[in-house]
Design an enzyme around this catalytic site. Structure first.
Site, PDB file in Angstrom:
ATOM      1  N   ASN A  90       2.937  -6.857 -29.811  1.00  0.00           N
ATOM      2  CA  ASN A  90       2.670  -6.765 -31.251  1.00  0.00           C
ATOM      3  C   ASN A  90       1.720  -5.607 -31.544  1.00  0.00           C
ATOM      4  OD1 ASN A  90       0.729  -8.425 -29.863  1.00  0.00           O
ATOM      5  ND2 ASN A  90      -0.061  -9.142 -31.830  1.00  0.00           N
ATOM      6  N   TYR A  91       1.887  -5.011 -32.720  1.00  0.00           N
ATOM      7  CA  TYR A  91       1.121  -3.823 -33.104  1.00  0.00           C
ATOM      8  C   TYR A  91       0.709  -3.980 -34.566  1.00  0.00           C
ATOM      9  CZ  TYR A  91      -0.093   1.180 -32.906  1.00  0.00           C
ATOM     10  OH  TYR A  91      -0.759   2.380 -32.902  1.00  0.00           O
ATOM     11  N   GLU A  92      -0.607  -3.943 -34.808  1.00  0.00           N
ATOM     12  CA  GLU A  92      -1.144  -4.121 -36.159  1.00  0.00           C
ATOM     13  C   GLU A  92      -1.992  -2.915 -36.565  1.00  0.00           C
ATOM     14  OE1 GLU A  92      -1.643  -8.912 -35.222  1.00  0.00           O
ATOM     15  OE2 GLU A  92      -3.400  -7.683 -35.666  1.00  0.00           O
ATOM     16  N   HIS A 116       6.272  -6.854 -34.466  1.00  0.00           N
ATOM     17  CA  HIS A 116       6.245  -8.008 -33.587  1.00  0.00           C
ATOM     18  C   HIS A 116       6.671  -7.597 -32.174  1.00  0.00           C
ATOM     19  CE1 HIS A 116       6.462 -11.124 -37.058  1.00  0.00           C
ATOM     20  NE2 HIS A 116       6.081  -9.948 -37.537  1.00  0.00           N
ATOM     21  N   GLU A 145       8.760  -8.848 -30.027  1.00  0.00           N
ATOM     22  CA  GLU A 145      10.200  -8.827 -29.768  1.00  0.00           C
ATOM     23  C   GLU A 145      10.836  -7.558 -30.347  1.00  0.00           C
ATOM     24  OE1 GLU A 145       9.069 -13.218 -30.461  1.00  0.00           O
ATOM     25  OE2 GLU A 145       8.370 -11.222 -31.040  1.00  0.00           O
ATOM     26  N   CYS A 183       9.031 -16.064 -34.082  1.00  0.00           N
ATOM     27  CA  CYS A 183       9.051 -16.482 -35.484  1.00  0.00           C
ATOM     28  C   CYS A 183      10.431 -16.218 -36.084  1.00  0.00           C
ATOM     29  CB  CYS A 183       7.969 -15.742 -36.271  1.00  0.00           C
ATOM     30  SG  CYS A 183       8.289 -13.974 -36.456  1.00  0.00           S
ATOM     31  N   CYS A 191      11.513 -12.543 -36.207  1.00  0.00           N
ATOM     32  CA  CYS A 191      12.002 -11.992 -34.945  1.00  0.00           C
ATOM     33  C   CYS A 191      13.375 -12.534 -34.578  1.00  0.00           C
ATOM     34  CB  CYS A 191      11.004 -12.283 -33.830  1.00  0.00           C
ATOM     35  SG  CYS A 191       9.464 -11.371 -34.012  1.00  0.00           S
TER      36      CYS A 191
END
Length: 297
Positions: free
Chosen positions: A89-91, A102, A104, A129, A132
């Site tokens: 994941n990358y925010e 996300h 995936e 989720c 995804c």
């Protein structure tokens, strides 16, 4: 990034650690373990494929950038070639949550960027989720795709996403990983290596609904060129922008946002949507000054 990977290595079974260490220590390691090395890892660890993939998840999660959630998620896509593709994941700090990627998505993007034609299964640290599950449903192999989870074991995507809506419902027969590249040309010819790389990424992108094929190329402080491709989704919202794709690949290559010196967005002109405004906003916040938007047809 090497330090994070080496730290994560200690979370692997002892039977794997000494054999994984030389793989992740390679200077050009970018979150991909080739099929030959996968076979060797299975041989030395005596682990079945699902258990091996679950054991390797800490390495994928090491790529997580989660300044908002502090929740690190890793995913591994096993391609038809036998190669393993990491994702995490990358925010983005101070940015809207819809910019987040996300794990995936990141793993599938990694496989897509390496021109894989099929994904056999996806192993994830936590249950995917709905966002995804919908993204995975875009794959050409979605009907046979399996999801491997430590808590609940192996389940088919069809089980996780019953009564699904996907490409076939919108008349698309060549879905993600099966669609052919397009043949865009620049409106204004350019010999720039970066522009040409962005054009190639746009041609390789997947946009069967909007037809707004788009790609991004960026250059790092070392002169390395990283590209990203637009990945569209039948449900629209789970689509992955070319900038998100490029930044995932940047992270997998061991670079950070501060390492970007130049960026080019190439997209098809005169379509019903554009990536320009959303890209410009995020690029401005990141602080990239050398940014260009180029049209193709």
């Amino acid at each position: 990034m090497k330090e994070k990977l080496l730290t994560a290595l200690s979370c692997l079974p002892e039977s794997l650690q000494s054999h994984v260490h030389p793989i992740i220590s390679e200077p050009n390691f970018k979150g991909v373990i080739n099929a030959e090395n996968v076979d060797l890892l299975q041989l030395h660890s005596a682990l079945e494929t699902p258990e091996l993939l679950l054991s390797l998840l800490p390495l994928a999660a090491a790529y997580s950038v989660a300044p908002i959630s502090d929740f690190n998620v890793g995913a591994i896509a096993r391609a038809g070639s036998g190669n393993l593709y990491f994702g995490a994941n990358y925010e983005f700090t101070h940015q809207a949550l819809f910019n987040s990627v996300h794990a995936e998505q990141a793993a599938i993007n990694n496989a897509f960027s390496h021109h894989e034609s099929a994904i056999l299964d996806i192993t994830v640290t936590d249950s995917p989720c709905g966002h995804c599950r919908q993204f995975m449903n875009e794959l050409n192999c979605a009907p046979e795709l399996s999801v491997n989870l430590k808590a609940t074991g192996i389940k088919t995507l069809a089980t996780l996403l019953p009564d699904s809506f996907g490409p076939i419902d919108l008349g698309i027969r060549e879905s993600l990983l099966a669609a052919k590249p397009v043949n865009l040309t620049l409106q204004q010819p350019s010999e720039s290596t970066l522009v040409q790389a962005a054009l190639q990424a746009a041609n390789d992108s997947y946009a069967p609904y909007s037809h707004c094929h788009a790609g991004i190329a960026l250059k790092t402080t070392t002169g390395t060129v990283i590209t990203g491709r637009y990945i569209e989704n039948a449900a629209f919202n789970p689509s992955l922008s070319p900038l998100q794709s490029a930044l995932i690949n940047l992270n997998l290559a061991g670079f950070g946002l501060a390492d970007i010196t130049a960026m080019i967005l190439v997209e098809k002109a005169e379509t019903k949507m554009s990536h320009a405004q959303a890209t410009q906003i995020l690029v401005s916040e990141i602080g990239i000054e050398n940014y260009q938007h180029v049209f193709a047809h």
